[in-house]
Design a protein around this motif. Structure first.
Motif, PDB file in Angstrom:
ATOM      1  N   LEU A   1       0.849  -1.190   0.000  1.00 40.31           N
ATOM      2  CA  LEU A   1       0.000   0.000   0.000  1.00 40.31           C
ATOM      3  C   LEU A   1       0.881   1.234   0.000  1.00 40.31           C
ATOM      4  CD1 LEU A   1      -2.563  -1.025   2.781  1.00 40.31           C
ATOM      5  CD2 LEU A   1      -2.970  -1.057   0.318  1.00 40.31           C
ATOM      6  N   SER A   2       0.348   2.334  -0.516  1.00 43.49           N
ATOM      7  CA  SER A   2       1.088   3.596  -0.489  1.00 43.49           C
ATOM      8  C   SER A   2       0.845   4.360   0.801  1.00 43.49           C
ATOM      9  CB  SER A   2       0.696   4.461  -1.692  1.00 43.49           C
ATOM     10  OG  SER A   2      -0.698   4.755  -1.649  1.00 43.49           O
ATOM     11  N   ARG A   3      -0.317   4.165   1.412  1.00 40.83           N
ATOM     12  CA  ARG A   3      -0.624   4.828   2.675  1.00 40.83           C
ATOM     13  C   ARG A   3      -1.730   4.055   3.375  1.00 40.83           C
ATOM     14  NH1 ARG A   3      -3.384  10.337   0.227  1.00 40.83           N
ATOM     15  NH2 ARG A   3      -4.334   9.365  -1.592  1.00 40.83           N
ATOM     16  N   TRP A   4      -1.826   4.251   4.676  1.00 41.79           N
ATOM     17  CA  TRP A   4      -2.801   3.524   5.479  1.00 41.79           C
ATOM     18  C   TRP A   4      -4.175   4.188   5.426  1.00 41.79           C
ATOM     19  CZ3 TRP A   4      -1.513  -1.128   6.686  1.00 41.79           C
ATOM     20  CH2 TRP A   4      -0.228  -1.469   7.109  1.00 41.79           C
ATOM     21  N   THR A   5      -5.210   3.380   5.476  1.00 41.99           N
ATOM     22  CA  THR A   5      -6.567   3.825   5.770  1.00 41.99           C
ATOM     23  C   THR A   5      -7.016   3.087   7.031  1.00 41.99           C
ATOM     24  OG1 THR A   5      -7.574   2.103   4.399  1.00 41.99           O
ATOM     25  CG2 THR A   5      -7.081   4.215   3.334  1.00 41.99           C
ATOM     26  N   THR A   6      -8.067   3.558   7.660  1.00 36.69           N
ATOM     27  CA  THR A   6      -8.505   2.903   8.896  1.00 36.69           C
ATOM     28  C   THR A   6      -8.954   1.456   8.656  1.00 36.69           C
ATOM     29  OG1 THR A   6     -10.648   4.015   8.607  1.00 36.69           O
ATOM     30  CG2 THR A   6      -9.067   5.016  10.118  1.00 36.69           C
TER      31      THR A   6
END
Length: 388
Positions: A112-117
């Motif tokens: 992933l490039s960035r986290w989501t909840t």
């Protein structure tokens, strides 16, 4: 048996101010508003039954909050701590999820490039941090520490070795000084640049004006009607804009803008006119300075540091143009774009005031000191930034 007398209420001026703000504030919670109204009525000496009638609550409720305020003051109006349901997660589990959110997904082997909840909740369950976990729970945990791993901001390290000197010259000009000497009344500071590729988007259906409970509607489908460049020169201390449109940017269009300004008074007979520009190809380097001085001997070209166009005040004017003239883009052709820009210049010059520029040379020194400290603390990031 006679009823017990209502407890007398006394409050300070500060408490009365806070109570009135809570009792009639639009953003106050309903339960706190009711409690504050009860105390205010009680301070006027009203009996509990009358207060209950005015506020619309039971007399026992009035008696409760009247007594609590008499004993504890303002803190007595807050809810008491309750045992409630036992927590489903431990503080350690919350800390582990927050620590995971503060890591880049690539560092954990997650594609992933960035986290989501939802992704954080899934990863936490996968790692055995908790047997089950919802995205809303993760969101609440992160909100307590203002963590938003799904957002990002770009940044760049300073690569210009003369950044401080170049930036200080620009900031000194904004403060009406040059080489330590104050500018005379017949010396001017002009900020100039180009706004490239302003398109004429011909909407397939006309834009609908806003109405009751309805925003302005702009048709998504459009035809391209060409593009032009908008060149502008902004007199920093007199808030006057000179602009022109050209098919494209370049040396000749920029020199035409300079000639447009320098052919008018008071600039034509000024002692000096300082032109603040960035390092774009139309006015880059020593040759551009020599070319300007040859055409207009009273002109001085001043460059901002590389990657520091934010020091150029005309960029603020361009942001105004983008918000008030260009967006949402709906023009029938380039001629309408030109006419709109010219008309806006006249409208802007009629009422404009100089921008309240607050970034000074002292602020610059503070910024560079923080960057130096960051470089010391994170030398590996500095090397990557400089290499880029």
């Amino acid at each position: 048996m006679p009823a017990a007398a209502a407890r007398p209420i006394s409050s300070t001026a500060t408490e009365r101010h806070r109570l009135k703000k809570a009792a009639w504030g639009h953003k106050t919670e309903y339960r706190l508003r009711v409690r504050a109204q009860i105390v205010l009525h009680a301070a006027r000496g009203l009996p509990n039954a009358r207060i209950a009638e005015l506020v619309g609550v039971h007399v026992d409720t009035v008696r409760t909050w009247r007594s609590r305020f008499a004993e504890l003051g303002m803190p007595g109006l807050a809810d008491r701590k309750r045992t409630g349901r036992p927590p489903s997660f431990t503080p350690l589990q919350a800390a582990q999820v927050k620590a995971l959110a503060c890591q880049l997904p690539a560092e954990t082997g997650t594609p992933l490039s960035r986290w989501t909840t939802p992704e954080l909740a899934r990863e936490a369950v996968k790692r055995g941090i908790a047997p089950f976990l919802s995205a809303s729970t993760v969101r609440r945990w992160l909100a307590r520490d203002a963590l938003k791993p799904w957002q990002h901001r770009s940044w760049i390290f300073i690569t210009d070795p003369h950044f401080r000197a170049k930036a200080a010259r620009v900031l000194d000009l904004y403060a009406r000084t040059w080489n330590g000497e104050p500018l005379d009344a017949d010396e001017f500071v002009v900020s100039a640049d180009e706004k490239t590729s302003i398109q004429a988007r011909c909407r397939c259906h006309p834009t609908l004006a806003p109405g009751k409970a309805r925003a302005m509607r702009v048709n998504h489908t459009y035809g391209r009607g060409g593009a032009l460049a908008y060149l502008a020169a902004y007199d920093v201390h007199h808030a006057k804009v000179f602009g022109r449109t050209e098919p494209r940017t370049g040396i000749d269009p920029f020199m035409a803008l300079v000639a447009q300004v320098m052919s008018q008074e008071p600039y034509a007979s000024a002692k000096r006119v300082f032109w603040i520009v960035d390092n774009g190809s139309s006015h880059r380097g020593k040759k551009a300075a020599e070319r300007l001085a040859a055409a207009f001997p009273n002109s001085v070209l001043v460059h901002t540091p590389v990657h520091a166009s934010w020091l150029n005040q005309v960029e603020i004017f361009f942001s105004v143009v983008q918000r008030k003239v260009v967006s949402p883009n709906g023009f029938t052709g380039l001629s309408e774009v030109r006419d709109r820009l010219r008309a806006f210049e006249d409208r802007y010059n009629a009422t404009a005031q100089p921008f309240q520029w607050k970034f000074t040379a002292s602020d610059l020194d503070d910024l560079l000191a923080r960057l130096d400290q960051h470089t010391v603390d994170h030398p590996e990031e500095a090397s990557v930034g400089l290499a880029a």
